[in-house]
Design a protein around this motif. Sequence first.
Motif, PDB file in Angstrom:
ATOM      1  N   GLY A 163       0.799  -1.224   0.000  1.00 36.76           N
ATOM      2  CA  GLY A 163       0.000   0.000   0.000  1.00 36.76           C
ATOM      3  C   GLY A 163       0.821   1.258   0.000  1.00 36.76           C
ATOM      4  O   GLY A 163       0.258   2.368   0.047  1.00 36.76           O
ATOM      5  N   GLU A 164       2.157   1.175  -0.029  1.00 33.53           N
ATOM      6  CA  GLU A 164       3.003   2.356  -0.009  1.00 33.53           C
ATOM      7  C   GLU A 164       3.047   2.991  -1.394  1.00 33.53           C
ATOM      8  O   GLU A 164       3.213   2.297  -2.386  1.00 33.53           O
ATOM      9  CB  GLU A 164       4.417   1.973   0.435  1.00 33.53           C
ATOM     10  N   GLU A 165       2.942   4.316  -1.427  1.00 33.94           N
ATOM     11  CA  GLU A 165       2.948   5.017  -2.700  1.00 33.94           C
ATOM     12  C   GLU A 165       4.362   5.104  -3.249  1.00 33.94           C
ATOM     13  O   GLU A 165       5.277   5.539  -2.560  1.00 33.94           O
ATOM     14  CB  GLU A 165       2.368   6.422  -2.536  1.00 33.94           C
ATOM     15  N   LYS A 166       4.554   4.706  -4.491  1.00 30.97           N
ATOM     16  CA  LYS A 166       5.855   4.725  -5.145  1.00 30.97           C
ATOM     17  C   LYS A 166       5.924   5.778  -6.244  1.00 30.97           C
ATOM     18  O   LYS A 166       6.959   6.385  -6.464  1.00 30.97           O
ATOM     19  CB  LYS A 166       6.172   3.342  -5.732  1.00 30.97           C
ATOM     20  N   VAL A 167       4.837   5.954  -6.961  1.00 26.75           N
ATOM     21  CA  VAL A 167       4.804   6.927  -8.049  1.00 26.75           C
ATOM     22  C   VAL A 167       3.480   7.675  -7.981  1.00 26.75           C
ATOM     23  O   VAL A 167       2.418   7.073  -7.753  1.00 26.75           O
ATOM     24  CB  VAL A 167       4.964   6.251  -9.423  1.00 26.75           C
ATOM     25  N   LYS A 168       3.546   8.983  -8.191  1.00 23.55           N
ATOM     26  CA  LYS A 168       2.351   9.812  -8.221  1.00 23.55           C
ATOM     27  C   LYS A 168       2.358  10.612  -9.516  1.00 23.55           C
ATOM     28  O   LYS A 168       3.319  11.312  -9.815  1.00 23.55           O
ATOM     29  CB  LYS A 168       2.334  10.760  -7.023  1.00 23.55           C
TER      30      LYS A 168
END
Length: 1172
Positions: A163-168
């Motif tokens: 669930g960790e954001e890597k790309v936005k």
Amino acid sequence: MRAVLTWRDKVEQCIYDLAFKPDGTQLILAAGNRLLVYDTSDGTLLQPLKGHKDTVYCVAYAKDGKRFASGSADKSVIIWTSKLEGILKYTHNDSIQCVSYNPVTHQLASCSSSDFGLWSPEQKSVSKHKASSKITCCSWTNDGQYLALGMFNGVISIRNKNGEEKVKIERPGGSLSPIWSICWNPSSRWESFWMNRENEDAEEVIANRYFQEVPSTLKSAVYSSQGSEAEEEEPEEEDDSPGDDDSEEHNDILAVADWGQKLSFYQLSGKQIGKDRLLSFDPCCIGYFTKGEYILLGGSDKQVSLFTKDGVRLGTVGEQNSWVWTCKVKPDSNYVVAGCQDGTISFYQLIFSTVHGLYKDRYAYRDSMTDVIVQHLITEQKVRIKCKELVKKIAIYKNRLAIQLPEKILIYELYSDDSSDMRYRVKEKIVRKFECNLLVVCADHIILCQEKRLQCLAFSGVREREWQMESLIRYIKVIGGPPGREGLLVGLKNGQILKIFVDNLFAIVLLKQATAVRCLDLSASRNKLAVVDENDTCLVYDIHTKELLFQEPNANSVAWNTQCEDMLCFSGGGYLNIKASTFPVHQQKLQGFVVGYNGSKIFCLHVFSMSAVEVPQSAPMYQYLDRRMFREAYQIACLGVTDTDWRELAMEALEGLEFETAKKAFTRVQDLRYLELIYSIEERKKRGETNNDLFLADVFSYEGKFHEAAKLYKRSGHENLALDMYSDLRMFEHAKDFLGSGDPKETKMLISKQADWARNINEPKAAVEMYMSAGEHGKAIELSGDHGWVDMLIDIARKLDKAEREPLLMCAHYFKKLGNPGYAAETYLKIGDLKSLVQLHVETQCWDEAFALGEKHPEFKADIYVPYAQWLAENDHFEEAQKAFHKAGRQGEAVRVLEQLTHNAVVESRFNDAAYYYWMLSMQCLDIAQDPAQKDVMLGKFHHFQHLAELYHGYHAIQRYTMKKLRLRTEGLQLEEPFSFHLPETLFNISRFLLHSLTKDTPLGISKVNTLFTLAKQSKALGAYKLARHAYDKLQGLQIPARFQKSIELGSLTVRSKPFHDSEELVPLCYRCSTNNPLLNNLGNVCINCRQPFVFSASSYEVLHLVEFYLEEGITDEEAVSLIDLVAPRHKCENKWQEITSNSILGVSWAPAWAPGRRTQGDGWASLRFRP
């Protein structure tokens, strides 16, 4: 492409989402607050599922097909089994907007307006994460590592499995362009044609493009809509090494549809690929085909649209009456389902038509709807042309390629005239929209076919010519011709077949048939026309006479062989049919349509794939062979047959005496044996031979058809060739049957050849019997003798007549060779060959039989006694050998043998034997001297050999003395004097004798050093010091061996201490003149006063009391001997001197003590011989 509605249903509620079971058998719909389960095959509603209390917004099936999930406005997520049973339920704080299963781990992602959750069967609780905006859609990557979230504020967030954001990814429209649908391309074999997409021109030829490397580690980053990196957090080291992760970056392509009416594509890293594609509607759903080659889009335009994987619109799948909220592709198929706001469910089948063109070995076809691939069917080379628009039509002819796009036609040409060149470039563009059913390209024109009308346009787009047909055009083909004047073959629905030239307004009617035309082809010589009609019948016409030559059923396409006039093939009913001339059809299984036939290759189109099938032309070749049409069969074989077929053709042509065809075929299989036969027959024909039976007989014999060959030989009057053939093949029984009761000579010849064969196969006894039967006595004897069969030789010799001399001599030869001289003697007596018999006795050393034969036949004495004497000499029986030489009259031979023996004895230091041999030689010479012609020469040799005998006899003692001394020194024994067989006085006398005798040349083997050394030693020992000094002085001038060096030096020194005179007792006395002679006599062994030669004892070498005297005239030798034998009268005398004087009146010469037959009387007395 066209869509066919398979089934349709309608429900009362809006359909927001749907999902296929992975095996494609079931369809789950989210309709109202229920889930509807449909059978995809016929649209039957299997079961409604109730579990939610409010509208169901989303549904998703797990990849393994064991469970599916649904999310609802009631804030709950329900997990269902494949048996349609609910097993789990969990909730969020807001309504559920979308759900998606991880394709690898089967982890479920559920997204609400404010957060998203991750659940898996192994977890007891749901892991939830807050979201910055309402989540509208989500999608997992192919490997299940990352989850993409589409949000209402226009942001795309890519999270890992935790669930960790890597790309936005922030898009420029923001909340004005909500992200409404996203989907990752499911293909793991996705080509990286996205790279440098912005730089590609629509007409550029792309070939052999490879993937570019990208970083394998995904960084946490924020991207703007242009794909430039805006912010970077937690930087990590890039891994530039190629691997699976690198290719993953290319394979994971995210398609994004927003309500800013744009379609975009992104890499996993967040970088945008290409530019945004503008849409004319608000997209509500997006989905890929199973292999990722196409995209489905549905939305506010009330239709489902089909796009390419790079966003090029291809067409409409189906139009609806309301918004399309969801559309999906049935797994691994071309079936598409759409769900609408009004509750309509439409299930379509997409049918992709084949757009292609073929010219000889070049095949061009549409790929991915927007690309054209040109394939060389022989070399398998391919080139891809990216058009980036829907390809509607393709035409290819020689070096030209025409591609019709929605708004233009592109004409390409090859870079060069090389037949293997696959590089195309744009030649012309016709920027204009055309509607046509068929497209044909020529060297300078394109032909457009629209129902009944044909239009001819130049590459500039100018219409030059137009033809209006009576009926619909069903088939058109370019049949070649000069540039600008090509001919077209046109088939109409009404059965007419026309020939049109590009530069001529008038069409030529070739023929008219009753049924519609489906396919046409013209033979290579343009004399025959093949037509496939609507009844699946293949009809072949003669163009000139319009005659129907033949017809065949079950045909859907036809093609003539471009290299053979009389051969065509057609396909239909799952079979390939090959027909040559008017022969029956040969069939083999083949799926697809025949579109070309070149040599042995048949070009077949199956679904969307074109392949070149290598088809051996065996069947038609054998059909020609059955009718003995050898040249036509050879032409077929040249198209492609197996080596076995070539050999069969060669053999059939050879038997048919078609030598030219046979020669070509045998050359093809490299059979030199048959080629030699053909060349020999051709040479014979050049010499004037015309008997075909004889030629055919030779052919049959080469083929192993021997009986047929024999019949032909007999019919042509050459029975001898048949016999030779059977004999060479060892088929003697067949030869006898063939011969019957013919000529006895030929029968014997046959038996002889059979015997040769038996001999070669290692059956010699049978061969001997056959040779005897055939009268080949010599071969029988030779074979028996070589194998040592004495009994068989005896039988042969006794059966032969004495007149057959040669065979009997051969028998005798083998008897001797095999150690049976008795049988050899019997054979020689049988033929009366006495000379050979004598040689036999001599060779076998049967001397008694030889002597007996010599007595009866004196002419053979020389043949007997000469070898006998040689044998005696070799066995050391020299006296007998001399007698034998005498009897044979070979005096010179006896002398040469003894000379050789003497020389060998000297070389081997056997000096006593040498003395004996020289004495024998002297006696031999004395006997030969009786011949007046040789008297003087032989007497000279007699005296010479006598002298050598005396020298070697004396030197024998010297040699033994010196060698014994050497051995004692070697063994380390120190003695005053070595042991010797002779007294010192004897050695002293011998050395003096030799020293006085060696005044001139020294004979071979006699050493002066040994002689002087012995003399010095013995002189010193006996008191002859003066003589000893002389000997030592002489030794100083010679080359002294090392073994004597020390002894000689010591003796030379010690002798100087002695008196310089000799002992008087040693001084010799002359018994003729009573003179004392010195020990060292320069005159030799004679008296220094009266020159009387001394006579020495043969044992002690003392001077004997002998005086040589001469007979007075008138006294014979006999009288002298009788006087000597008288007893001298004794008178009483006081003085003994008188007695001595009276007893010394007569002198006698001596013979050596070692001479045979001597009579010894006292010391050295022997038989007397008077000197004349």
